[in-house]
Design a protein around this motif. Structure first.
Motif, PDB file in Angstrom:
ATOM      1  N   VAL A  15       1.048  -1.158  -0.068  1.00 62.92           N
ATOM      2  CA  VAL A  15      -0.079   0.020   0.148  1.00 62.92           C
ATOM      3  C   VAL A  15       0.983   1.235   0.044  1.00 62.92           C
ATOM      4  CG1 VAL A  15      -1.834   1.350   1.354  1.00 62.92           C
ATOM      5  CG2 VAL A  15      -1.925  -1.142   0.940  1.00 62.92           C
ATOM      6  N   THR A  16       1.935   1.088   0.758  1.00 60.02           N
ATOM      7  CA  THR A  16       3.130   2.657   0.654  1.00 60.02           C
ATOM      8  C   THR A  16       3.306   2.802  -0.790  1.00 60.02           C
ATOM      9  OG1 THR A  16       3.775   1.606   2.640  1.00 60.02           O
ATOM     10  CG2 THR A  16       4.989   3.192   1.658  1.00 60.02           C
ATOM     11  N   PRO A  17       2.852   4.024  -1.086  1.00 65.23           N
ATOM     12  CA  PRO A  17       3.102   4.540  -2.425  1.00 65.23           C
ATOM     13  C   PRO A  17       4.692   4.406  -2.865  1.00 65.23           C
ATOM     14  CG  PRO A  17       1.643   6.234  -1.245  1.00 65.23           C
ATOM     15  CD  PRO A  17       2.339   5.070  -0.216  1.00 65.23           C
ATOM     16  N   GLY A  18       4.774   3.981  -4.099  1.00 64.81           N
ATOM     17  CA  GLY A  18       6.252   4.030  -4.646  1.00 64.81           C
ATOM     18  C   GLY A  18       6.116   4.519  -6.169  1.00 64.81           C
ATOM     19  N   ALA A  19       7.065   4.005  -6.920  1.00 66.98           N
ATOM     20  CA  ALA A  19       7.288   4.148  -8.357  1.00 66.98           C
ATOM     21  C   ALA A  19       6.232   3.440  -9.105  1.00 66.98           C
ATOM     22  CB  ALA A  19       8.415   3.817  -8.945  1.00 66.98           C
ATOM     23  N   GLY A  20       5.833   2.270  -8.637  1.00 66.59           N
ATOM     24  CA  GLY A  20       4.687   1.268  -9.225  1.00 66.59           C
ATOM     25  C   GLY A  20       3.239   1.914  -9.057  1.00 66.59           C
ATOM     26  N   VAL A  21       3.068   2.260  -7.691  1.00 70.26           N
ATOM     27  CA  VAL A  21       1.758   3.006  -7.562  1.00 70.26           C
ATOM     28  C   VAL A  21       1.751   4.242  -8.202  1.00 70.26           C
ATOM     29  CG1 VAL A  21       0.378   4.113  -5.733  1.00 70.26           C
ATOM     30  CG2 VAL A  21       1.669   1.826  -5.286  1.00 70.26           C
ATOM     31  N   PHE A  23       3.107   5.006 -11.106  1.00 69.09           N
ATOM     32  CA  PHE A  23       2.766   4.876 -12.666  1.00 69.09           C
ATOM     33  C   PHE A  23       1.408   4.158 -12.761  1.00 69.09           C
ATOM     34  CE2 PHE A  23       2.720   2.044 -16.145  1.00 69.09           C
ATOM     35  CZ  PHE A  23       3.326   2.808 -17.124  1.00 69.09           C
ATOM     36  N   THR A  24       1.114   3.460 -11.884  1.00 67.81           N
ATOM     37  CA  THR A  24      -0.241   2.934 -12.170  1.00 67.81           C
ATOM     38  C   THR A  24      -1.504   4.105 -12.003  1.00 67.81           C
ATOM     39  OG1 THR A  24       0.175   0.701 -11.104  1.00 67.81           O
ATOM     40  CG2 THR A  24      -2.223   1.400 -11.270  1.00 67.81           C
ATOM     41  N   VAL A  25      -1.148   4.947 -10.884  1.00 69.84           N
ATOM     42  CA  VAL A  25      -2.199   6.022 -10.700  1.00 69.84           C
ATOM     43  C   VAL A  25      -1.988   7.123 -11.840  1.00 69.84           C
ATOM     44  CG1 VAL A  25      -2.589   7.911  -9.394  1.00 69.84           C
ATOM     45  CG2 VAL A  25      -1.934   5.761  -8.209  1.00 69.84           C
ATOM     46  N   SER A  26      -1.114   7.489 -12.375  1.00 74.61           N
ATOM     47  CA  SER A  26      -0.790   8.267 -13.323  1.00 74.61           C
ATOM     48  C   SER A  26      -1.595   7.598 -14.469  1.00 74.61           C
ATOM     49  CB  SER A  26       0.777   8.610 -13.546  1.00 74.61           C
ATOM     50  OG  SER A  26       1.277   7.626 -14.018  1.00 74.61           O
ATOM     51  N   THR A  27      -1.297   6.423 -14.851  1.00 77.03           N
ATOM     52  CA  THR A  27      -1.863   5.923 -16.058  1.00 77.03           C
ATOM     53  C   THR A  27      -3.452   5.658 -15.908  1.00 77.03           C
ATOM     54  OG1 THR A  27       0.011   4.354 -16.377  1.00 77.03           O
ATOM     55  CG2 THR A  27      -2.201   3.789 -17.519  1.00 77.03           C
ATOM     56  N   GLY A  28      -4.144   5.649 -14.731  1.00 75.38           N
ATOM     57  CA  GLY A  28      -5.425   5.496 -14.548  1.00 75.38           C
ATOM     58  C   GLY A  28      -6.021   6.983 -14.658  1.00 75.38           C
ATOM     59  N   LEU A  29      -5.118   7.947 -14.253  1.00 69.79           N
ATOM     60  CA  LEU A  29      -5.728   9.358 -14.446  1.00 69.79           C
ATOM     61  C   LEU A  29      -5.585   9.786 -15.898  1.00 69.79           C
ATOM     62  CD1 LEU A  29      -4.071  11.036 -11.647  1.00 69.79           C
ATOM     63  CD2 LEU A  29      -6.541  10.939 -11.894  1.00 69.79           C
ATOM     64  N   SER A  30      -4.435   9.275 -16.540  1.00 70.73           N
ATOM     65  CA  SER A  30      -4.310   9.794 -18.124  1.00 70.73           C
ATOM     66  C   SER A  30      -5.108   8.988 -19.109  1.00 70.73           C
ATOM     67  CB  SER A  30      -2.788   9.898 -18.339  1.00 70.73           C
ATOM     68  OG  SER A  30      -2.393   8.512 -18.176  1.00 70.73           O
ATOM     69  N   ARG A  31      -5.116   7.548 -18.778  1.00 72.22           N
ATOM     70  CA  ARG A  31      -5.473   6.810 -19.860  1.00 72.22           C
ATOM     71  C   ARG A  31      -6.843   5.862 -19.592  1.00 72.22           C
ATOM     72  NH1 ARG A  31      -2.989   9.206 -23.904  1.00 72.22           N
ATOM     73  NH2 ARG A  31      -1.193   9.523 -23.185  1.00 72.22           N
ATOM     74  N   GLY A  32      -7.279   6.201 -18.176  1.00 70.96           N
ATOM     75  CA  GLY A  32      -8.502   5.381 -18.030  1.00 70.96           C
ATOM     76  C   GLY A  32      -8.474   3.925 -16.945  1.00 70.96           C
ATOM     77  N   LEU A  41      -0.906  -4.811 -13.673  1.00 75.39           N
ATOM     78  CA  LEU A  41      -0.384  -6.192 -14.309  1.00 75.39           C
ATOM     79  C   LEU A  41       1.200  -6.173 -14.634  1.00 75.39           C
ATOM     80  CD1 LEU A  41      -0.787  -9.127 -14.852  1.00 75.39           C
ATOM     81  CD2 LEU A  41      -1.554  -8.347 -17.239  1.00 75.39           C
ATOM     82  N   GLY A  42       1.658  -5.005 -15.237  1.00 75.72           N
ATOM     83  CA  GLY A  42       2.934  -4.799 -15.506  1.00 75.72           C
ATOM     84  C   GLY A  42       3.855  -4.712 -14.302  1.00 75.72           C
ATOM     85  N   CYS A  43       3.542  -3.755 -13.409  1.00 72.58           N
ATOM     86  CA  CYS A  43       4.114  -3.801 -12.092  1.00 72.58           C
ATOM     87  C   CYS A  43       4.274  -5.013 -11.405  1.00 72.58           C
ATOM     88  CB  CYS A  43       3.672  -2.956 -11.127  1.00 72.58           C
ATOM     89  SG  CYS A  43       3.648  -1.137 -12.038  1.00 72.58           S
ATOM     90  N   THR A  44       3.273  -6.056 -11.291  1.00 78.32           N
ATOM     91  CA  THR A  44       3.465  -7.169 -10.609  1.00 78.32           C
ATOM     92  C   THR A  44       4.337  -8.047 -11.618  1.00 78.32           C
ATOM     93  OG1 THR A  44       0.806  -6.883  -9.992  1.00 78.32           O
ATOM     94  CG2 THR A  44       1.801  -8.996  -9.984  1.00 78.32           C
ATOM     95  N   LEU A  45       3.894  -7.973 -12.734  1.00 78.88           N
ATOM     96  CA  LEU A  45       5.082  -9.112 -13.354  1.00 78.88           C
ATOM     97  C   LEU A  45       6.530  -8.636 -13.401  1.00 78.88           C
ATOM     98  CD1 LEU A  45       3.055  -9.609 -16.799  1.00 78.88           C
ATOM     99  CD2 LEU A  45       3.243 -11.180 -15.018  1.00 78.88           C
ATOM    100  N   GLY A 158      -3.945  -6.722  -6.729  1.00 79.23           N
ATOM    101  CA  GLY A 158      -4.985  -6.163  -6.255  1.00 79.23           C
ATOM    102  C   GLY A 158      -5.080  -4.774  -5.637  1.00 79.23           C
ATOM    103  N   VAL A 159      -4.274  -4.366  -4.951  1.00 73.70           N
ATOM    104  CA  VAL A 159      -3.952  -3.065  -4.182  1.00 73.70           C
ATOM    105  C   VAL A 159      -3.790  -2.085  -5.415  1.00 73.70           C
ATOM    106  CG1 VAL A 159      -2.528  -1.583  -2.921  1.00 73.70           C
ATOM    107  CG2 VAL A 159      -3.164  -3.851  -2.128  1.00 73.70           C
ATOM    108  N   PHE A 160      -3.022  -2.395  -6.342  1.00 68.14           N
ATOM    109  CA  PHE A 160      -2.625  -1.451  -7.447  1.00 68.14           C
ATOM    110  C   PHE A 160      -3.721  -1.140  -8.421  1.00 68.14           C
ATOM    111  CE2 PHE A 160       2.215  -1.149  -8.009  1.00 68.14           C
ATOM    112  CZ  PHE A 160       2.381  -1.221  -6.754  1.00 68.14           C
ATOM    113  N   VAL A 161      -4.794  -2.344  -8.725  1.00 65.50           N
ATOM    114  CA  VAL A 161      -5.993  -2.123  -9.512  1.00 65.50           C
ATOM    115  C   VAL A 161      -6.734  -1.044  -8.857  1.00 65.50           C
ATOM    116  CG1 VAL A 161      -8.041  -3.301 -10.182  1.00 65.50           C
ATOM    117  CG2 VAL A 161      -5.812  -4.369 -10.726  1.00 65.50           C
ATOM    118  N   LEU A 162      -6.878  -1.241  -7.098  1.00 63.78           N
ATOM    119  CA  LEU A 162      -7.670  -0.539  -6.592  1.00 63.78           C
ATOM    120  C   LEU A 162      -7.194   0.912  -6.616  1.00 63.78           C
ATOM    121  CD1 LEU A 162      -8.340  -2.320  -3.181  1.00 63.78           C
ATOM    122  CD2 LEU A 162      -9.961  -1.986  -5.167  1.00 63.78           C
ATOM    123  N   TYR A 163      -5.920   0.970  -6.562  1.00 61.32           N
ATOM    124  CA  TYR A 163      -5.268   2.488  -6.885  1.00 61.32           C
ATOM    125  C   TYR A 163      -5.613   3.060  -8.408  1.00 61.32           C
ATOM    126  CZ  TYR A 163      -1.983   3.199  -2.859  1.00 61.32           C
ATOM    127  OH  TYR A 163      -1.638   3.458  -1.611  1.00 61.32           O
ATOM    128  N   GLY A 164      -5.614   2.310  -9.201  1.00 66.41           N
ATOM    129  CA  GLY A 164      -6.046   2.661 -10.521  1.00 66.41           C
ATOM    130  C   GLY A 164      -7.489   3.091 -10.799  1.00 66.41           C
TER     131      GLY A 164
END
Length: 204
Positions: A15-21, A23-32, A41-45, A158-164
């Protein structure tokens, strides 16, 4: 084997924000919404190479080999700076009518994988963190390690998807304002740059 303590500690780490969080949040904001799922998924892989390196004993080399660690860290710093520059220059970022084909799922996943692949802290995380929750009496330590790693990866996704999803909901409310879009774009660019600086200045 999978203790409550492990789940709670892993949850805090994820849950602690880092580069992956970021990136996911910025992608959710910019691309949906869907794009943020691909980013998650990419951050998890991107965790898999660090998991494999630890399992193969390469993490010990990374931990003791200053040169190898520094090279990986420098690569991570440069990639974060690249993301900062690209985010700053992308005038179409956070546009609600941005075409989804502009960022193909494979490209989003690839960028996210590379982001975590170049994060040296993940290798040290697997080396120092997971063994604390393994039973030394278990005759199959690799099975333990793999199971704990997969649980950690599932929690990450799961957490990153929720952030997104949260970022997408926020996007729907504010994306109509050009001023807010510009502020978000610059804010995320500066945040990537700040993370690059923190990674560059961090101790081993």
């Amino acid at each position: 084997m999978i203790s409550l303590e492990f789940l709670l500690t892993s949850a805090v780490v994820v849950v602690t924000p880092g580069a992956g969080v970021l990136f996911t949040v910025s992608t959710g904001l910019s691309r949906g919404r869907l794009a943020s799922v691909w980013a998650a998924l990419g951050c998890t892989l991107g965790i898999v190479p660090h998991m494999a390196a630890t399992a193969l004993g390469l993490a010990a080399v990374m931990h003791t080999g200053a040169l190898a660690f520094q090279l990986l860290r420098i690569a991570g710093v440069l990639y974060l700076l690249y993301l900062a520059v690209m985010t700053w220059r992308d005038r179409m970022a956070f546009e609600t009518d941005a075409t989804p084909t502009a960022h193909h799922p494979a490209r989003l996943v690839g960028k996210a994988v590379l982001l975590n692949l170049l994060n040296p802290k993940l290798t040290l995380f697997f080396l120092a963190f997971l063994p604390q929750f393994m039973d030394p009496a278990d005759p199959t330590p690799m099975r333990q390690f793999t199971l704990l790693s997969l649980v950690f990866m599932a929690m990450t996704f799961g957490v990153f998807v929720l952030y997104g999803m949260a970022a997408h909901a926020f996007r729907e409310r504010v994306a109509g304002s050009a001023r807010i879009r510009d502020a978000l774009r610059r804010g995320f660019a500066l945040a990537f740059a700040a993370m690059a600086g923190r990674l560059a200045a961090g101790d081993r």
